[in-house]
Design a protein around this motif. Structure first.
Motif, PDB file in Angstrom:
ATOM      1  N   ALA A  96       0.833  -1.206   0.000  1.00 44.71           N
ATOM      2  CA  ALA A  96       0.000   0.000   0.000  1.00 44.71           C
ATOM      3  C   ALA A  96       0.868   1.256   0.000  1.00 44.71           C
ATOM      4  O   ALA A  96       0.553   2.232  -0.689  1.00 44.71           O
ATOM      5  N   GLY A  97       1.969   1.224   0.731  1.00 43.31           N
ATOM      6  CA  GLY A  97       2.881   2.368   0.739  1.00 43.31           C
ATOM      7  C   GLY A  97       3.550   2.574  -0.609  1.00 43.31           C
ATOM      8  O   GLY A  97       3.690   3.710  -1.079  1.00 43.31           O
ATOM      9  N   VAL A  98       3.952   1.499  -1.239  1.00 39.25           N
ATOM     10  CA  VAL A  98       4.603   1.592  -2.552  1.00 39.25           C
ATOM     11  C   VAL A  98       3.587   1.991  -3.619  1.00 39.25           C
ATOM     12  O   VAL A  98       3.941   2.645  -4.603  1.00 39.25           O
ATOM     13  N   MET A  99       2.314   1.643  -3.400  1.00 42.73           N
ATOM     14  CA  MET A  99       1.286   1.985  -4.376  1.00 42.73           C
ATOM     15  C   MET A  99       1.149   3.502  -4.540  1.00 42.73           C
ATOM     16  O   MET A  99       0.755   3.981  -5.597  1.00 42.73           O
ATOM     17  N   LEU A 100       1.491   4.254  -3.502  1.00 40.97           N
ATOM     18  CA  LEU A 100       1.448   5.711  -3.600  1.00 40.97           C
ATOM     19  C   LEU A 100       2.454   6.237  -4.618  1.00 40.97           C
ATOM     20  O   LEU A 100       2.272   7.310  -5.174  1.00 40.97           O
ATOM     21  N   VAL A 101       3.527   5.459  -4.837  1.00 43.01           N
ATOM     22  CA  VAL A 101       4.575   5.865  -5.772  1.00 43.01           C
ATOM     23  C   VAL A 101       4.361   5.233  -7.144  1.00 43.01           C
ATOM     24  O   VAL A 101       4.394   5.920  -8.164  1.00 43.01           O
ATOM     25  N   ASP A 102       4.159   3.904  -7.156  1.00 36.42           N
ATOM     26  CA  ASP A 102       4.045   3.198  -8.430  1.00 36.42           C
ATOM     27  C   ASP A 102       3.181   1.951  -8.243  1.00 36.42           C
ATOM     28  O   ASP A 102       3.503   1.077  -7.433  1.00 36.42           O
ATOM     29  N   VAL A 103       2.105   1.852  -9.001  1.00 33.69           N
ATOM     30  CA  VAL A 103       1.167   0.739  -8.878  1.00 33.69           C
ATOM     31  C   VAL A 103       1.798  -0.575  -9.344  1.00 33.69           C
ATOM     32  O   VAL A 103       1.612  -1.621  -8.714  1.00 33.69           O
ATOM     33  N   ALA A 104       2.572  -0.539 -10.426  1.00 35.47           N
ATOM     34  CA  ALA A 104       3.195  -1.768 -10.943  1.00 35.47           C
ATOM     35  C   ALA A 104       4.201  -2.334  -9.937  1.00 35.47           C
ATOM     36  O   ALA A 104       4.272  -3.556  -9.741  1.00 35.47           O
ATOM     37  N   SER A 105       4.950  -1.463  -9.284  1.00 34.58           N
ATOM     38  CA  SER A 105       5.903  -1.930  -8.269  1.00 34.58           C
ATOM     39  C   SER A 105       5.177  -2.515  -7.066  1.00 34.58           C
ATOM     40  O   SER A 105       5.629  -3.499  -6.469  1.00 34.58           O
ATOM     41  N   ALA A 106       4.057  -1.909  -6.689  1.00 31.66           N
ATOM     42  CA  ALA A 106       3.278  -2.430  -5.562  1.00 31.66           C
ATOM     43  C   ALA A 106       2.725  -3.813  -5.880  1.00 31.66           C
ATOM     44  O   ALA A 106       2.730  -4.709  -5.034  1.00 31.66           O
ATOM     45  N   LYS A 107       2.260  -3.994  -7.116  1.00 30.78           N
ATOM     46  CA  LYS A 107       1.746  -5.301  -7.543  1.00 30.78           C
ATOM     47  C   LYS A 107       2.858  -6.349  -7.522  1.00 30.78           C
ATOM     48  O   LYS A 107       2.664  -7.466  -7.040  1.00 30.78           O
ATOM     49  N   ALA A 108       4.034  -5.978  -8.016  1.00 30.50           N
ATOM     50  CA  ALA A 108       5.175  -6.900  -8.008  1.00 30.50           C
ATOM     51  C   ALA A 108       5.595  -7.241  -6.581  1.00 30.50           C
ATOM     52  O   ALA A 108       5.905  -8.403  -6.275  1.00 30.50           O
ATOM     53  N   LEU A 109       5.580  -6.253  -5.703  1.00 29.63           N
ATOM     54  CA  LEU A 109       5.929  -6.478  -4.303  1.00 29.63           C
ATOM     55  C   LEU A 109       4.945  -7.440  -3.650  1.00 29.63           C
ATOM     56  O   LEU A 109       5.355  -8.382  -2.952  1.00 29.63           O
ATOM     57  N   LEU A 110       3.678  -7.234  -3.885  1.00 27.19           N
ATOM     58  CA  LEU A 110       2.660  -8.092  -3.285  1.00 27.19           C
ATOM     59  C   LEU A 110       2.751  -9.525  -3.809  1.00 27.19           C
ATOM     60  O   LEU A 110       2.723 -10.483  -3.028  1.00 27.19           O
ATOM     61  N   ILE A 111       2.896  -9.681  -5.106  1.00 25.82           N
ATOM     62  CA  ILE A 111       2.993 -11.026  -5.694  1.00 25.82           C
ATOM     63  C   ILE A 111       4.259 -11.735  -5.205  1.00 25.82           C
ATOM     64  O   ILE A 111       4.219 -12.897  -4.795  1.00 25.82           O
ATOM     65  N   GLY A 112       5.384 -11.037  -5.239  1.00 28.65           N
ATOM     66  CA  GLY A 112       6.635 -11.645  -4.771  1.00 28.65           C
ATOM     67  C   GLY A 112       6.592 -12.007  -3.299  1.00 28.65           C
ATOM     68  O   GLY A 112       7.086 -13.060  -2.884  1.00 28.65           O
ATOM     69  N   GLY A 113       5.987 -11.138  -2.506  1.00 27.30           N
ATOM     70  CA  GLY A 113       5.859 -11.430  -1.077  1.00 27.30           C
ATOM     71  C   GLY A 113       4.988 -12.637  -0.814  1.00 27.30           C
ATOM     72  O   GLY A 113       5.285 -13.467   0.050  1.00 27.30           O
ATOM     73  N   LEU A 114       3.900 -12.752  -1.560  1.00 29.12           N
ATOM     74  CA  LEU A 114       3.033 -13.922  -1.390  1.00 29.12           C
ATOM     75  C   LEU A 114       3.723 -15.205  -1.829  1.00 29.12           C
ATOM     76  O   LEU A 114       3.513 -16.263  -1.224  1.00 29.12           O
ATOM     77  N   ILE A 115       4.545 -15.107  -2.872  1.00 29.43           N
ATOM     78  CA  ILE A 115       5.307 -16.288  -3.304  1.00 29.43           C
ATOM     79  C   ILE A 115       6.277 -16.725  -2.209  1.00 29.43           C
ATOM     80  O   ILE A 115       6.594 -17.904  -2.088  1.00 29.43           O
ATOM     81  N   SER A 116       6.707 -15.794  -1.390  1.00 26.56           N
ATOM     82  CA  SER A 116       7.591 -16.129  -0.275  1.00 26.56           C
ATOM     83  C   SER A 116       6.808 -16.640   0.940  1.00 26.56           C
ATOM     84  O   SER A 116       7.169 -17.652   1.544  1.00 26.56           O
ATOM     85  N   VAL A 117       5.757 -15.933   1.319  1.00 30.47           N
ATOM     86  CA  VAL A 117       5.040 -16.234   2.559  1.00 30.47           C
ATOM     87  C   VAL A 117       4.261 -17.544   2.481  1.00 30.47           C
ATOM     88  O   VAL A 117       4.296 -18.349   3.420  1.00 30.47           O
ATOM     89  N   LEU A 118       3.561 -17.783   1.385  1.00 27.84           N
ATOM     90  CA  LEU A 118       2.700 -18.970   1.306  1.00 27.84           C
ATOM     91  C   LEU A 118       3.465 -20.295   1.415  1.00 27.84           C
ATOM     92  O   LEU A 118       3.082 -21.153   2.218  1.00 27.84           O
ATOM     93  N   PRO A 119       4.553 -20.500   0.646  1.00 28.37           N
ATOM     94  CA  PRO A 119       5.293 -21.761   0.819  1.00 28.37           C
ATOM     95  C   PRO A 119       5.933 -21.901   2.205  1.00 28.37           C
ATOM     96  O   PRO A 119       5.986 -23.003   2.756  1.00 28.37           O
ATOM     97  N   ASN A 120       6.392 -20.786   2.777  1.00 31.02           N
ATOM     98  CA  ASN A 120       6.969 -20.860   4.119  1.00 31.02           C
ATOM     99  C   ASN A 120       5.921 -21.226   5.160  1.00 31.02           C
ATOM    100  O   ASN A 120       6.198 -21.994   6.087  1.00 31.02           O
ATOM    101  N   ALA A 121       4.721 -20.690   5.014  1.00 32.96           N
ATOM    102  CA  ALA A 121       3.640 -21.038   5.938  1.00 32.96           C
ATOM    103  C   ALA A 121       3.272 -22.517   5.803  1.00 32.96           C
ATOM    104  O   ALA A 121       3.016 -23.198   6.795  1.00 32.96           O
ATOM    105  N   TYR A 122       3.263 -23.018   4.564  1.00 29.23           N
ATOM    106  CA  TYR A 122       2.987 -24.435   4.345  1.00 29.23           C
ATOM    107  C   TYR A 122       4.053 -25.310   5.023  1.00 29.23           C
ATOM    108  O   TYR A 122       3.728 -26.267   5.724  1.00 29.23           O
TER     109      TYR A 122
END
Length: 105
Positions: free
Chosen positions: A35-61
């Motif tokens: 959300a903070g990065v979205m204030l600067v650049d929407v594409a970067s915020a989307k990449a951050l969210l997708i990359g973070g989920l790719i990290s968090v979900l397998p680790n949680a599993y």
């Protein structure tokens, strides 16, 4: 040396880590960062969210699989759970990357 007193020794109780709190906090911080990065650049915020989920979900599993069993009597179950959790984490990570690379422009 002889033990004095009436109570026999007891095994230490090892509590499970608070997985829901840990991964919930990570996901929450991920959303806040996006959300903070979205204030600067929407594409970067989307990449951050997708990359973070790719990290968090397998680790949680993996954490869920790894901490299903505890205690010395369940040593073989703990060992096999770690192996299954690591294999599942790897497959999930590769699958999520493949999905993202094939669908996200």
């Amino acid at each position: 040396m002889a033990r004095q007193g009436g109570n026999p020794p007891q095994a230490a109780a090892i509590s499970r880590p608070p997985l829901v709190k840990i991964y919930g906090l990570q996901a929450g911080l991920l959303v806040l960062a996006a959300a903070g990065v979205m204030l600067v650049d929407v594409a970067s915020a989307k990449a951050l969210l997708i990359g973070g989920l790719i990290s968090v979900l397998p680790n949680a599993y993996f954490a869920r699989m790894a901490f299903r069993h505890r205690g010395s009597r369940a040593a073989s179950e703990v060992s096999s759970a770690f192996k299954r959790g690591e294999a599942g984490k790897f497959v999930l990570t590769v699958s999520l990357f493949a999905i993202v690379f094939s669908t996200v422009p």
